[in-house]
Design a protein around this motif. Structure first.
Motif, short mmCIF file in Angstrom:
data_model
loop_
_atom_site.label_atom_id
_atom_site.label_comp_id
_atom_site.label_asym_id
_atom_site.label_seq_id
_atom_site.Cartn_x
_atom_site.Cartn_y
_atom_site.Cartn_z
N ILE A 1 0.84 -1.21 0.00
CA ILE A 1 0.00 0.00 0.00
C ILE A 1 0.87 1.25 0.00
N VAL A 2 1.90 1.26 0.87
CA VAL A 2 2.78 2.43 0.94
C VAL A 2 3.53 2.63 -0.38
N LEU A 3 4.02 1.56 -0.98
CA LEU A 3 4.74 1.67 -2.24
C LEU A 3 3.85 2.20 -3.35
N VAL A 4 2.64 1.71 -3.41
CA VAL A 4 1.71 2.19 -4.44
C VAL A 4 1.42 3.67 -4.26
N LEU A 5 1.21 4.09 -3.02
CA LEU A 5 0.97 5.51 -2.75
C LEU A 5 2.18 6.35 -3.13
N ALA A 6 3.39 5.88 -2.76
CA ALA A 6 4.59 6.65 -3.07
C ALA A 6 4.80 6.76 -4.58
N ILE A 7 4.58 5.67 -5.30
CA ILE A 7 4.71 5.71 -6.77
C ILE A 7 3.67 6.67 -7.35
N GLY A 8 2.47 6.62 -6.79
CA GLY A 8 1.43 7.55 -7.26
C GLY A 8 1.81 9.00 -7.03
N SER B 1 2.85 13.83 -14.30
CA SER B 1 2.35 13.29 -15.57
C SER B 1 1.04 13.93 -16.00
N PHE B 2 0.17 14.24 -15.06
CA PHE B 2 -1.17 14.71 -15.42
C PHE B 2 -1.45 16.15 -15.03
N PHE B 3 -0.63 16.72 -14.14
CA PHE B 3 -0.93 18.07 -13.67
C PHE B 3 0.26 19.02 -13.82
N ASN B 4 1.22 18.63 -14.70
CA ASN B 4 2.39 19.46 -14.98
C ASN B 4 3.19 19.80 -13.72
N GLY B 5 3.24 18.88 -12.80
CA GLY B 5 4.03 19.10 -11.59
C GLY B 5 5.51 18.96 -11.84
N ASP B 6 6.29 19.47 -10.90
CA ASP B 6 7.74 19.40 -11.00
C ASP B 6 8.20 17.99 -10.63
N TRP B 7 8.94 17.34 -11.53
CA TRP B 7 9.35 15.97 -11.30
C TRP B 7 10.20 15.82 -10.04
N PHE B 8 11.20 16.68 -9.93
CA PHE B 8 12.10 16.55 -8.78
C PHE B 8 11.34 16.77 -7.48
N GLY B 9 10.48 17.78 -7.47
CA GLY B 9 9.75 18.08 -6.25
C GLY B 9 8.83 16.95 -5.83
N TRP B 10 8.13 16.36 -6.79
CA TRP B 10 7.20 15.29 -6.43
C TRP B 10 7.93 13.97 -6.11
N ILE B 11 9.05 13.72 -6.72
CA ILE B 11 9.85 12.54 -6.35
C ILE B 11 10.36 12.71 -4.92
N TYR B 12 10.77 13.96 -4.60
CA TYR B 12 11.21 14.24 -3.23
C TYR B 12 10.07 13.99 -2.25
N LYS B 13 8.86 14.42 -2.62
CA LYS B 13 7.71 14.20 -1.75
C LYS B 13 7.40 12.70 -1.60
N ALA B 14 7.58 11.93 -2.69
CA ALA B 14 7.35 10.49 -2.63
C ALA B 14 8.33 9.81 -1.66
N LEU B 15 9.60 10.24 -1.77
CA LEU B 15 10.59 9.68 -0.84
C LEU B 15 10.27 10.09 0.59
N THR B 16 9.81 11.32 0.78
CA THR B 16 9.42 11.76 2.11
C THR B 16 8.27 10.92 2.65
N LEU B 17 7.31 10.60 1.76
CA LEU B 17 6.20 9.75 2.17
C LEU B 17 6.70 8.38 2.62
N CYS C 1 7.25 4.77 7.03
CA CYS C 1 8.00 3.65 7.62
C CYS C 1 7.48 3.41 9.04
N PRO C 2 7.15 2.16 9.38
CA PRO C 2 6.56 1.88 10.70
C PRO C 2 7.61 1.91 11.80
N CYS C 3 8.30 3.06 11.89
CA CYS C 3 9.34 3.17 12.91
C CYS C 3 8.75 2.96 14.31
#
Length: 667
Positions: free
Chosen positions: A273-280, A287-303, A308-310
């Motif tokens: 579930i977490v991986l699917v959300l992060a990829i999304g 891809s669909f809303f002209n977002g910044d690739w680097f910024g959204w990849i950074y947000k995915a990694l942050t997610l 992480c169930p620390c």
């Protein structure tokens, strides 16, 4: 010429040698340093923790980021490579588990510059993995300890009739094996010839050694005592009772493992579930809303880092530390927080008898005197020449009683070897543990029929040994020495005999007295009554008369009754499991206040009983709670049941290594 010499043999080559030696030494020193830092898993984890703390300190005090990053990466490399390997394997096989999630989260933390957090998460996760690995090691050590019980070799009869020591695993069923005094028995079998006593406590848990004669079974891992005998092998080494105990421990531990792996079951659902959300998050906005690739990849990694169930991985050890510490202060070792949590659900508690409810050591509990003479001194004189636990109990009671100033009690009336009056059976006389009080509840006078029927030499012997009067003599503070015994002989499976001042005496069991024709109906009834009460009875007799009975038993601990009462107040039902006979089990259960008792149990029988309780445990619908089953034991024979129970309790002071390693709680 001098310059040439200097060039060839002087300082120039030395300088060049230093230049070439430096790069050779640096890799060597680095390798030695790495080997030192990673010599053991514990050292790797400790050094990784130091680097992670230093990385956190550098980040806190705003040191250069490259130093913070270097320390964090070093910590991850020291302790996290195993996690990365297992995580990569789970990703390749498509079975995502907690290792995959931790690997992705830590990697994401490093990629977005969260150096201290990533390294500390990996250190703490590695710590939890190490704790689990240590638990598995304890289980393996317990099984190895069981395997060492049975000797590797056995003295087997060869085809030419000779005896030879051969590996136990090569001995076929039907082979004749010889056992010498003091040896451990290597295989299961049936006695063919000879007799001895065997300590079966490692297998059956019986507190007293068992007499073995022709036709009796013997078990691998048990200890032969004084005698020697030959037995016919009835099971191969891999199919012996001990081998089945080992298999039962392994199977029981395997059944318990799923309940202890909640995190993996959680991760199997949570990680995808977490991986699917992060990829999304990384793909959909750009891809669909002209977002910044680097910024959204950074947000995915942050997610990934945030998700992480620390807390799940880290908080469990932290929250139970106070509970484990408090238990340890009370002398209770709890091997994990899960056992603290499950304790409140206990509804059934199965208990071993020997060493758990009782002391595990036989003592003289009662004696009855039928002839006015120093019967306890006579019996102790014979018993002192034997190493059997029952004999030793008689000797110890005599010495304790004599030193305390106690004397033999007056004789009971109405019972002799052959001549018995028509008076009803006389109540048995309790023998006080302190040796200071002997109670005789006989309403008959102290005069005994044996004086009329016994021969002159018995009367003379009684006179010579100082026959007791109807009332006890004045106490004496000094110990009374034992009589000198001549012509002493151990009667295998029956008792001992010897001559004291020319008079022949025997000290033996029910079988011996019956074979001698001295077991009257009244005496038979008395012996059966005591045996039903769980006592081991020996009889002192001369050639003509029965002189006294001595009852030996494993006594109940003073704390057992109070413990059972407290358990019942908590709503926990109790069940006693023992290898002793059912009469003994019932007697002990009544004395202590245990709800149910089952006797004549082998280790696999104890396991079956506990397994049945576990399977029958159903949720309590009205309270929404789960019924759990506990097992308390201290012996090797308790190990399978300890492993199968929801919570296993081992008696720490008296428990065997295998019981302590297998149990979840050590008292």
């Amino acid at each position: 010429m001098g310059t040439a010499t200097s060039s060839c043999c002087g300082s120039t080559p030395e300088a060049g040698g230093e230049d070439t030696a430096t790069p050779l030494h640096l890799p060597f020193l680095a390798a030695r340093l790495y080997a030192f830092l990673t010599a053991t898993p514990l050292r790797r984890l400790g050094n990784a923790a130091i680097l992670a703390i230093l990385s956190e300190a550098c980040h806190w005090f705003a040191y250069p980021e490259w130093l913070t990053a270097m320390l964090a990466v070093g910590a991850v490399l020291l302790c996290g490579l195993s996690t990365y390997r297992k995580g990569w394997l789970s990703i390749r096989t498509g079975t995502l588990n907690i290792n995959a999630l931790m690997s992705i989260a830590v990697t994401g933390g490093l990629l977005i510059g969260q150096w201290p957090e990533a390294s500390m998460v990996m250190v703490l996760f590695t710590l939890s993995e190490m704790i689990e690995a240590r638990s598995l090691d304890r289980a393996r050590n317990a099984i190895e300890g069981l395997m060492r019980l049975a000797p590797d070799t056995a003295t087997a009869q060869q085809s030419d009739g000779s005896w030879q020591s051969v590996p136990a695993g090569e001995v076929a069923v039907g082979t004749l094996v010889r056992v010498r005094p003091g040896e451990r028995i290597a295989l299961d079998g049936q006695v063919e010839q000879g007799a001895s006593t065997v300590d079966q406590a490692p297998i059956t848990g019986e507190s007293l050694p068992v007499e073995k004669t022709a036709g009796d079974p013997v078990f691998a891992g048990t200890i032969n005592q004084s005698g020697s005998f030959d037995f016919r092998v009835t099971a191969e080494a891999g199919d012996s009772t001990l081998a089945r105990i080992i298999e039962a421990v392994e199977a029981a531990q395997g059944q318990k493992a799923p309940t202890q792996r909640f995190v993996d079951r959680f991760a199997a659902v949570y990680t995808p579930i977490v991986l699917v959300l992060a990829i999304g998050v990384a793909l959909v906005p750009p891809s669909f809303f002209n977002g910044d690739w680097f910024g959204w990849i950074y947000k995915a990694l942050t997610l990934l880092v945030i998700a992480c169930p620390c807390a799940l991985v880290i908080s469990t050890p932290v929250t139970v530390v106070s509970g484990l510490t408090a238990a340890a202060r009370q002398g209770i070792l709890v091997k994990g927080g899960v056992h603290l949590e499950e304790g409140r659900h206990l509804k059934w508690l199965a208990l071993d008898k020997t060493g758990t409810i009782t002391h595990g050591k036989p003592v003289l509990t009662e004696m009855a005197v039928f002839l006015n003479t120093q019967v306890h001194r006579l019996a102790a004189s014979l018993a002192a020449r034997s190493d059997h636990p029952v004999s030793q109990a008689i000797v110890e009671a005599f010495r304790a009683g004599r030193q305390a100033g106690a004397w033999d009690p007056p004789a009971e009336a109405g019972l002799s070897g052959q001549s018995v009056s028509s008076s009803p059976s006389v109540a048995f006389s309790p023998f006080a543990p302190s040796g200071q009080k002997m109670m005789n509840r006989s309403a008959q006078p102290a005069a005994h029929a044996a004086h009329a029927t016994g021969p002159a030499r018995s009367a003379a012997a009684s006179q010579k040994h100082g026959a007791a009067s109807a009332s006890p003599a004045a106490p004496s503070a000094s110990p009374v020495p034992l009589f000198s015994v001549d012509a002493f002989e151990a009667l295998a499976g029956r008792g001992v005999q010897g001559r004291i001042d020319g008079v022949h005496y025997v000290l033996g069991n029910h079988r011996l007295i019956h074979e001698r024709g001295q077991c009257s109906h009244e005496l038979e009834a008395r012996l059966l009554e005591l045996e039903r009460q769980g006592r081991t009875v020996v009889v002192l007799a001369s050639e003509q008369v029965v002189m006294a009975l001595f009852a030996v038993a494993d006594t109940v601990k003073e704390s057992s009754r109070a413990a059972m009462a407290e358990l019942h107040q908590l709503g926990i039902r109790t069940l006693m499991l023992t290898g002793d006979n059912q009469h003994t089990a019932d007697a002990i259960a009544r004395e202590v206040g245990i709800d149910e008792a089952q006797g004549n149990l082998l280790p696999e029988d104890k396991l079956a009983v506990v397994d049945g309780l576990v399977r029958r445990a159903q949720p309590v619908h009205d309270a929404g709670e789960v019924s759990r089953v506990g097992m308390v034991g201290d012996g090797i024979n308790d190990t399978p049941a300890l492993a199968r129970a929801d919570i296993g309790f081992a008696m720490g002071a008296m428990g065997t290594d295998s019981a302590l390693e297998t149990a979840d709680v050590a008292l």
